[in-house]
Design an enzyme around this catalytic site. Structure first.
Site, mmCIF file in Angstrom:
data_model
loop_
_atom_site.group_PDB
_atom_site.id
_atom_site.type_symbol
_atom_site.label_atom_id
_atom_site.label_comp_id
_atom_site.label_asym_id
_atom_site.label_seq_id
_atom_site.Cartn_x
_atom_site.Cartn_y
_atom_site.Cartn_z
ATOM 1 N N PRO A 16 -31.495 2.142 -4.393
ATOM 2 C CA PRO A 16 -30.905 1.131 -3.513
ATOM 3 C C PRO A 16 -30.970 -0.219 -4.218
ATOM 4 O O PRO A 16 -32.020 -0.584 -4.764
ATOM 5 C CB PRO A 16 -31.826 1.138 -2.279
ATOM 6 C CG PRO A 16 -33.111 1.744 -2.741
ATOM 7 C CD PRO A 16 -32.797 2.629 -3.908
ATOM 8 N N MET A 17 -29.864 -0.960 -4.244
ATOM 9 C CA MET A 17 -29.889 -2.292 -4.869
ATOM 10 C C MET A 17 -29.026 -3.242 -4.054
ATOM 11 O O MET A 17 -27.827 -3.021 -3.870
ATOM 12 C CB MET A 17 -29.396 -2.233 -6.315
ATOM 13 C CG MET A 17 -30.402 -1.589 -7.259
ATOM 14 S SD MET A 17 -29.904 -1.681 -8.993
ATOM 15 C CE MET A 17 -28.685 -0.397 -9.082
ATOM 16 N N GLN A 70 -31.089 2.787 3.426
ATOM 17 C CA GLN A 70 -32.436 2.218 3.337
ATOM 18 C C GLN A 70 -32.607 1.080 4.346
ATOM 19 O O GLN A 70 -31.748 0.209 4.460
ATOM 20 C CB GLN A 70 -32.732 1.674 1.938
ATOM 21 C CG GLN A 70 -34.219 1.331 1.816
ATOM 22 C CD GLN A 70 -34.581 0.565 0.565
ATOM 23 O OE1 GLN A 70 -34.030 -0.509 0.300
ATOM 24 N NE2 GLN A 70 -35.513 1.112 -0.202
ATOM 25 N N CYS A 101 -39.882 -4.127 -1.919
ATOM 26 C CA CYS A 101 -39.195 -5.384 -2.271
ATOM 27 C C CYS A 101 -40.207 -6.516 -2.456
ATOM 28 O O CYS A 101 -41.029 -6.780 -1.569
ATOM 29 C CB CYS A 101 -38.169 -5.760 -1.203
ATOM 30 S SG CYS A 101 -37.287 -7.256 -1.660
ATOM 31 N N LYS A 140 -39.935 4.398 -0.291
ATOM 32 C CA LYS A 140 -39.875 3.912 -1.681
ATOM 33 C C LYS A 140 -40.956 2.853 -1.841
ATOM 34 O O LYS A 140 -40.919 1.814 -1.172
ATOM 35 C CB LYS A 140 -38.488 3.334 -1.960
ATOM 36 C CG LYS A 140 -38.304 2.813 -3.370
ATOM 37 C CD LYS A 140 -36.826 2.641 -3.679
ATOM 38 C CE LYS A 140 -36.577 2.038 -5.045
ATOM 39 N NZ LYS A 140 -36.808 0.581 -5.069
ATOM 40 N N ASN A 199 -39.471 6.078 -10.643
ATOM 41 C CA ASN A 199 -38.486 4.998 -10.776
ATOM 42 C C ASN A 199 -39.049 3.878 -11.649
ATOM 43 O O ASN A 199 -40.216 3.521 -11.529
ATOM 44 C CB ASN A 199 -38.120 4.473 -9.377
ATOM 45 C CG ASN A 199 -37.312 3.189 -9.413
ATOM 46 O OD1 ASN A 199 -37.692 2.191 -8.809
ATOM 47 N ND2 ASN A 199 -36.200 3.186 -10.109
ATOM 48 N N GLY A 200 -38.174 3.359 -12.501
ATOM 49 C CA GLY A 200 -38.553 2.235 -13.360
ATOM 50 C C GLY A 200 -38.246 2.517 -14.809
ATOM 51 O O GLY A 200 -38.789 3.463 -15.395
ATOM 52 N N GLY A 223 -31.978 2.432 -11.452
ATOM 53 C CA GLY A 223 -31.551 1.173 -10.853
ATOM 54 C C GLY A 223 -30.707 0.357 -11.808
ATOM 55 O O GLY A 223 -29.513 0.601 -12.006
HETATM 56 C C1 LIG Z 1 -30.266 -6.453 -8.041
HETATM 57 C C2 LIG Z 1 -31.341 -5.551 -7.506
HETATM 58 C C3 LIG Z 1 -31.398 -5.290 -6.153
HETATM 59 C C4 LIG Z 1 -32.393 -4.439 -5.642
HETATM 60 N N1 LIG Z 1 -32.389 -4.158 -4.305
HETATM 61 C C5 LIG Z 1 -33.263 -3.230 -3.824
HETATM 62 C C6 LIG Z 1 -33.174 -2.789 -2.466
HETATM 63 O O1 LIG Z 1 -32.315 -3.214 -1.687
HETATM 64 N N2 LIG Z 1 -34.108 -1.872 -2.056
HETATM 65 C C7 LIG Z 1 -35.054 -1.351 -2.899
HETATM 66 O O2 LIG Z 1 -35.854 -0.514 -2.481
HETATM 67 N N3 LIG Z 1 -35.129 -1.743 -4.174
HETATM 68 C C8 LIG Z 1 -34.251 -2.631 -4.657
HETATM 69 N N4 LIG Z 1 -34.291 -2.968 -5.984
HETATM 70 C C9 LIG Z 1 -35.234 -2.287 -6.876
HETATM 71 C C10 LIG Z 1 -34.602 -1.034 -7.495
HETATM 72 O O3 LIG Z 1 -34.247 -0.111 -6.496
HETATM 73 C C11 LIG Z 1 -35.566 -0.353 -8.501
HETATM 74 O O4 LIG Z 1 -36.706 0.048 -7.801
HETATM 75 C C12 LIG Z 1 -35.979 -1.279 -9.632
HETATM 76 O O5 LIG Z 1 -34.871 -1.977 -10.155
HETATM 77 C C13 LIG Z 1 -36.667 -0.491 -10.757
HETATM 78 O O6 LIG Z 1 -35.821 0.483 -11.286
HETATM 79 P P1 LIG Z 1 -35.004 0.248 -12.667
HETATM 80 O O7 LIG Z 1 -36.018 -0.073 -13.744
HETATM 81 O O8 LIG Z 1 -34.276 1.549 -12.898
HETATM 82 O O9 LIG Z 1 -34.092 -0.892 -12.437
HETATM 83 C C14 LIG Z 1 -33.341 -3.845 -6.513
HETATM 84 C C15 LIG Z 1 -33.282 -4.135 -7.867
HETATM 85 C C16 LIG Z 1 -32.305 -4.963 -8.377
HETATM 86 C C17 LIG Z 1 -32.257 -5.230 -9.859
#
Ligand SMILES: Cc1cc2nc3c(=O)[nH]c(=O)nc-3n(C[C@H](O)[C@H](O)[C@H](O)COP(=O)(O)O)c2cc1C
Length: 318
Positions: A16-17, A70, A101, A140, A199-200, A223
């Site tokens: 979710p982003m 979410q 978050c 999450k 995740n990450g 993400g």
């Molecule tokens: C622009 C942006 C928006 C995000 N919005 C959410 C969100 O709405 N809900 C959530 O659980 N995580 C959110 N995240 C976190 C991501 O879901 C993810 O956990 C985090 O980026 C780590 O994963 P990655 O290294 O693959 O990016 C967001 C991250 C980014 C960069």
């Protein structure tokens, strides 16, 4: 991977982003092999108060299924009531609750990662949800500095009845800095019997394979690497399946961006996304991308932005 009674086609999930994972983008990721996508986080208060944005964010179509919505919040009654409304409006296959978050706008209200400091509230939110809502619930989380405290959260979530836990291997304080620590996902996977998703920092086939093997997790959530690059799901899937490294060039990116814009138009979402930012993500890492981004940044209308995108591979070689 099986999640909440649904057989997924694979084990790569779109994270979710906020301001990124709209329906058009989720459909692109699905086309390239994401087995499950999540909406951006939606405020449970906003759902309960019938805020219009909720409808836009939870909007789906049959082609997308399965998908997850979410929610964030901190009050068990409000979250449950929001989940019941979401269930009725969109019938998602999964309802996920945000416990990660780090943004002060969210944590100052006691939501997102702030909840990780209140294990009893977490138990109460998830017990109420899992009891009253038909849709399977997932959580999450981020990690805490302390492994035992993180394991305690995971066990509480399992006891309450979640059907899976996603573990972002960074603390709230880290934000998005530093390297994700997947030793937590590994320990949680050893501890609980529901599926665990790491995740990450999943950026390519190699990192995906390494994290899956190291953690023993059931799936991976992607993400930032997917922003402007939905095709990443195809490349990672192929690498995990048979070790093949798929070429990824300028033309593919341009075509993906054009298709993405077509989908935004189809679902009437153009006015709800930052088109320039989204377009620019699609050129990240290309040789000459600075010039492309400048061109996009200077575009003063939708049609000049489209012209710029159409010319993308002509002027700039990789
Ligand atoms: C622009 C942006 C928006 C995000 N919005 C959410 C969100 O709405 N809900 C959530 O659980 N995580 C959110 N995240 C976190 C991501 O879901 C993810 O956990 C985090 O980026 C780590 O994963 P990655 O290294 O693959 O990016 C967001 C991250 C980014 C960069």
């Amino acid at each position: 991977m099986r999640l909440g009674g649904v057989d997924l086609t694979g084990n790569l999930l779109l994270a979710p982003m906020a301001d990124v994972t709209n329906l058009a983008f989720r459909l692109m990721c699905k086309k390239y092999g994401a087995s499950l996508s999540f909406t951006e986080m939606i405020s449970s208060d906003a759902v309960v108060h019938g805020n219009e944005k909720t409808f836009l964010r939870g909007m789906t179509c049959e082609e997308e299924r399965p998908f997850g919505v979410q929610l964030f919040g901190n009050c068990p009654e409000t979250i449950t009531s929001a989940a019941l409304s979401i269930e009725e409006m969109f019938e998602p296959e999964i309802i996920d609750i945000n416990l990660g978050c780090p943004s002060p706008a969210i944590t100052n209200a006691g939501c997102g990662s702030a909840l990780l400091r209140s294990p009893d509230v977490i138990s109460s939110i998830f017990s109420s949800l899992c009891e009253d809502v038909r849709t399977p619930v997932t959580a999450k989380i981020r990690i805490l500095e302390n492994m035992e405290a993180t394991l305690d959260i995971a066990c509480r979530l399992e006891d309450a009845g979640v059907c899976a836990i996603t573990v972002h291997g960074r603390t709230r304080e880290q934000g998005y800095q530093g390297v994700a620590d997947h030793s937590y996902a590994k320990r949680i996977k050893e501890e609980v019997s529901v599926p665990v998703i790491a995740n990450g920092d999943v950026r390519d086939g190699d990192s995906a394979k390494r994290i899956l093997e190291y953690t023993g997790c059931d799936g991976l959530m992607i993400g930032r690497a997917a922003m402007g690059d939905p095709h990443i799901f195809y490349r990672i899937s192929r690498y995990l399946e048979d070790g093949e490294v798929i070429e990824f060039g300028c033309e593919q990116r341009r075509d993906d961006l054009l298709e993405y814009i077509r989908l935004l138009e189809k679902f009437d979402l153009v006015d709800h996304v930052n088109m320039k930012a989204h377009s620019q993500w699609f050129t990240r890492g290309l040789r000459g991308s600075r010039g492309i981004r400048l061109g996009m940044g200077n575009a003063d209308s939708h049609s000049s932005l489209m012209d710029c995108i159409r010319n993308m591979c002509g002027d700039f070689e990789e």
